[in-house]
Design a protein around this motif. Structure first.
Motif: not given
Length: 405
Positions: A22-26, A92-94, A120-124, A128-130
């Protein structure tokens, strides 16, 4: 830019494995960038990972979760989650925990993977929404979409698949990979996921992926850079009727390994052919070596030489750059008078100098090709090795200069 004939093939679904992207806009807004793979119960999973000391957070988590009863894999592109400290590990664990909550499994049963920009930190919130959307869309026949979702600077998706007969049963081996830059051996390269419906114990599966990665992803180079995120995962769902494989030397294991190695080599070659800015696909064969180490030293000295690679880009038969690289490869006792060098079938070097039969026109004809073989014979033993590489073009600099923009 990509070279060579590596069209995306017909991908045979692997029973017991479902995928969805899916597209999660990361990082990307115009394509899928989040992939989830689901494995059926009693599957076995093995992997090999980067040896880079700055290994990414998901690599650390994967190593902690393996070996184990793995049920899900989650992959994001656009962000490597590397050099992100404790927060990167927590993120990563989350992602694993989110999947576990939805599926009723455990966090330790999920493997996370990331590829993209380092530091860079992940746009969590987006990632998570994806996950629920991807979990709801899982299906067996989504390999091409999956291959596209894990791409970064790749210009085309990379896949390989085949079915073989073992003891009267049809066995499937299907895989995808991504990689275009930061390609150098020291595990695998970037990300690769290969699955089979055979029933294989974890120990044998680990042996298979380790040996197959060594013969494939550890024999390619684009730019000499080993990524922080390299991961190569082999999965066996155990859904085929073939008897359980627990002996690496059995006829069934040998037949399955041959198919797995073939798939990994196809994927490795497709990565080189799509090397950033590549205009040439180059095979470097070194034969007549005293041992494997010296063959690989020579092969990589040539394959990673900026001067050789730029000559390849220019289609310039400047063979002096090739022999210079052979000479500085670090192999003790090389006798230049015994070494021969060919471009495809054109002999260019023998007896310590240019071959009497060589003409510039013959060399130019070979260098004008899109696919080229550099064949080196050391004449000091019986060992041979092959490395695949690409040229170094203006576009490589442009791609990497603009990567974060």
């Amino acid at each position: 830019m990509a070279v060579g004939n590596f069209p995306f093939p017909k991908m045979h679904p692997v029973k017991g494995l479902r995928l969805a992207s899916v597209s999660a806009n990361i990082r990307y807004t115009d394509r899928d960038d989040l992939l989830i793979m689901e494995l059926g119960p009693n599957s076995s999973v093995a992997g090999v990972f980067t040896k880079n000391a700055f290994c990414a957070a998901p690599v650390t988590v994967c190593k902690n979760h393996l070996p184990g009863d793995i049920r899900y894999l989650i992959v994001n592109s656009g962000n490597a989650n590397a050099c992100t400290g404790e927060q990167g590990l927590a993120d990563a664990i989350a992602s694993c925990t989110k999947i576990a909550e939805i599926s009723g499994t455990k966090t330790e049963q999920v493997l996370p993977f990331s590829t993209g920009v380092i530091g860079e930190l992940l746009p969590m919130e987006n990632l998570l929404a994806g996950i629920p959307e991807a979990m709801a869309a899982l299906e067996e026949d989504a390999w091409k979409q999956a291959a596209r979702a894990i791409m970064t600077t790749d210009t085309r998706p990379k896949g390989a698949s085949e079915q073989i007969e073992i003891d009267g049963h049809t066995i499937t081996v299907t895989g995808i990979a991504k990689g275009s830059g930061m390609i150098r051996p020291d595990m695998a390269t970037m990300l690769a996921y290969i699955a089979t419906d055979a029933d294989v114990c974890s120990k044998v599966l680990q042996d298979m992926v380790s040996r197959a990665a060594e013969a494939s992803f550890n024999r390619i180079t684009v730019d000499g850079d080993t990524s922080t995120n390299d991961s190569c995962i082999l999965m066996a769902t155990g859904t085929a009727a073939l008897a359980h494989i627990d002996d690496a030397k059995s006829s069934a294991a040998l037949a399955l390994y041959a198919a797995i190695e073939k798939i990994l080599i196809e994927l490795a070659k497709s990565i080189v052919s799509d090397g950033e800015g590549a205009t040439k696909f180059v095979t470097v064969d070194v034969a007549g070596g005293g041992n494997q180490e010296e063959c690989l030293k020579v092969a990589y000295a040539v394959a990673q030489s900026p001067l050789v690679k730029t000559a390849l880009f220019a289609s310039d038969p400047n063979w002096g750059r090739i022999v210079a690289a052979i000479g500085y490869a670090g192999v003790k006792g090389l006798d230049d008078k015994l070494i021969t060098v060919h471009l495809d079938d054109v002999l260019i070097v023998e007896n310590g100098g240019r071959a009497e039969s060589y003409t510039e026109a013959a060399g130019q004809k070979i260098m004008d090709q899109e696919e080229i073989a550099i064949r080196i014979h050391l004449n000091r033993g019986s060992v041979s090795e092959t490395v695949w590489t690409s040229d170094l073009s203006h576009d490589y600099v442009t791609i990497n200069a603009d990567y974060r923009s």
